[in-house]
Design a protein around this motif. Structure first.
Motif, PDB file in Angstrom:
ATOM      1  N   THR A  69      68.413  69.337  64.311  1.00 55.73           N
ATOM      2  CA  THR A  69      68.663  70.827  64.718  1.00 55.73           C
ATOM      3  C   THR A  69      69.293  71.659  63.597  1.00 55.73           C
ATOM      4  O   THR A  69      69.637  70.694  62.575  1.00 55.73           O
ATOM      5  N   GLY A  75      69.468  65.953  68.029  1.00 56.87           N
ATOM      6  CA  GLY A  75      69.309  66.328  69.398  1.00 56.87           C
ATOM      7  C   GLY A  75      68.191  65.680  69.985  1.00 56.87           C
ATOM      8  O   GLY A  75      67.530  64.756  69.235  1.00 56.87           O
ATOM      9  N   LYS A  77      64.797  66.540  72.549  1.00 50.45           N
ATOM     10  CA  LYS A  77      63.781  67.626  72.965  1.00 50.45           C
ATOM     11  C   LYS A  77      62.912  66.760  74.217  1.00 50.45           C
ATOM     12  O   LYS A  77      62.427  65.691  73.871  1.00 50.45           O
ATOM     13  N   ASN A 138      72.800  67.005  73.246  1.00 43.23           N
ATOM     14  CA  ASN A 138      73.864  67.937  72.601  1.00 43.23           C
ATOM     15  C   ASN A 138      74.585  68.867  73.894  1.00 43.23           C
ATOM     16  O   ASN A 138      73.925  69.006  75.121  1.00 43.23           O
ATOM     17  N   ASP A 169      59.053  70.479  74.604  1.00 40.21           N
ATOM     18  CA  ASP A 169      59.572  70.927  73.304  1.00 40.21           C
ATOM     19  C   ASP A 169      61.020  71.711  73.694  1.00 40.21           C
ATOM     20  O   ASP A 169      61.357  72.172  72.602  1.00 40.21           O
ATOM     21  N   GLU A 170      61.180  71.895  74.695  1.00 39.18           N
ATOM     22  CA  GLU A 170      62.751  72.393  74.986  1.00 39.18           C
ATOM     23  C   GLU A 170      63.905  71.504  74.662  1.00 39.18           C
ATOM     24  O   GLU A 170      63.750  70.210  75.089  1.00 39.18           O
ATOM     25  N   GLU A 171      64.811  71.718  74.164  1.00 36.65           N
ATOM     26  CA  GLU A 171      65.976  70.785  73.657  1.00 36.65           C
ATOM     27  C   GLU A 171      66.810  70.528  74.879  1.00 36.65           C
ATOM     28  O   GLU A 171      67.001  71.288  75.896  1.00 36.65           O
ATOM     29  N   THR A 173      70.046  69.462  76.975  1.00 36.04           N
ATOM     30  CA  THR A 173      71.514  69.399  76.909  1.00 36.04           C
ATOM     31  C   THR A 173      72.247  69.536  78.205  1.00 36.04           C
ATOM     32  O   THR A 173      71.579  69.611  79.136  1.00 36.04           O
TER      33      THR A 173
END
Length: 231
Positions: A69, A75, A77, A138, A169-171, A173
């Motif tokens: 990141t 992180g 994804k 994260n 493709d989204e992180e 968390t």
């Protein structure tokens, strides 16, 4: 596992049955074991190989990838769409007791990043030396995942579950929910609209299992002390 695990709980077979015309019903949302956050026994589940409540044992993780990141160091994804409530992956590492945890903290010092998470029954997971990519997930003030404790084979395990739909493709968390030690708070770089600017609540003196370094703020070389509040 570095210790003899304690607090093993007896597992019970559920009341589900397999229907070839509706395979999704085998140990689905109505399964009493699933509702109690307990995986069905591989040997005792009446649905047998069709059981859908053995996600930890069968390593039914969602596809994810390690990323770098801009401000938060490494992180994770998602590589596929994830639905709300889905099991994403397990938090893995070496399982130890409180005494060994204290020795590890002293041994590690400030030389390397630490990845601890409280499990329960005076057991802590240390993913510093051995673990999986979940240790790089994260913090966010508006996370898409949460941690849950499940009974697997009679023992507690920690897994990440989606709190909302997650796009490919989204992180990934979750909210660390730790209580910081010392006056200076850890700066939060999550970028969420409701971001508080810092990670964690007020100061505390009681030390419990937490995570140190290795994620948010790694680019700035920051070491963090985090206390994971697993309810």
């Amino acid at each position: 596992v570095l210790i003899e695990r304690r607090g093993k709980q007896k597992s019970f077979p559920c009341n589900c049955s397999y229907d070839s015309s509706d395979p999704e019903s085998a140990c689905g949302e109505s399964c009493v074991n699933r509702q109690m956050m307990m995986e069905c026994s591989v040997k005792r589940c009446p649905c047998g190989e069709h059981c859908r409540n053995q996600r930890f044992v069968r390593v039914q993780w969602k596809k994810a990838q390690l990323i770098k990141t801009e401000k938060k160091g490494f992180g994770i994804k998602a590589l596929e769409p994830i639905k709300k409530g889905d099991f994403v992956m397990e938090y893995q590492g070496e399982i130890m007791d409180g005494a060994m945890f204290k020795r590890r903290v002293k041994e590690y010092g400030d030389a390397i990043h630490h990845y601890f998470m409280a499990l329960g029954n005076d057991e802590i997971i240390d993913a510093t030396r051995k673990g999986n990519i979940s240790r790089f997930i994260n913090h966010s003030c508006e996370p898409c995942l949460e941690t849950q404790k499940w009974l697997v084979g009679g023992y507690l395990n920690i897994g990440f579950f989606a709190t909302r739909d997650v796009a490919a493709d989204e992180e990934l968390t979750f909210d660390y929910k730790f209580q910081r030690h010392g006056e200076k708070a850890q700066v939060c770089y999550c970028g969420a609209p409701s971001c508080t600017g810092v990670i964690g609540g007020g100061c505390g003196r009681r030390w419990r299992a937490g995570r140190l370094g290795g994620g948010q703020g790694q680019e700035a070389g920051q070491q963090r002390q985090q206390q994971q509040q697993q309810q």
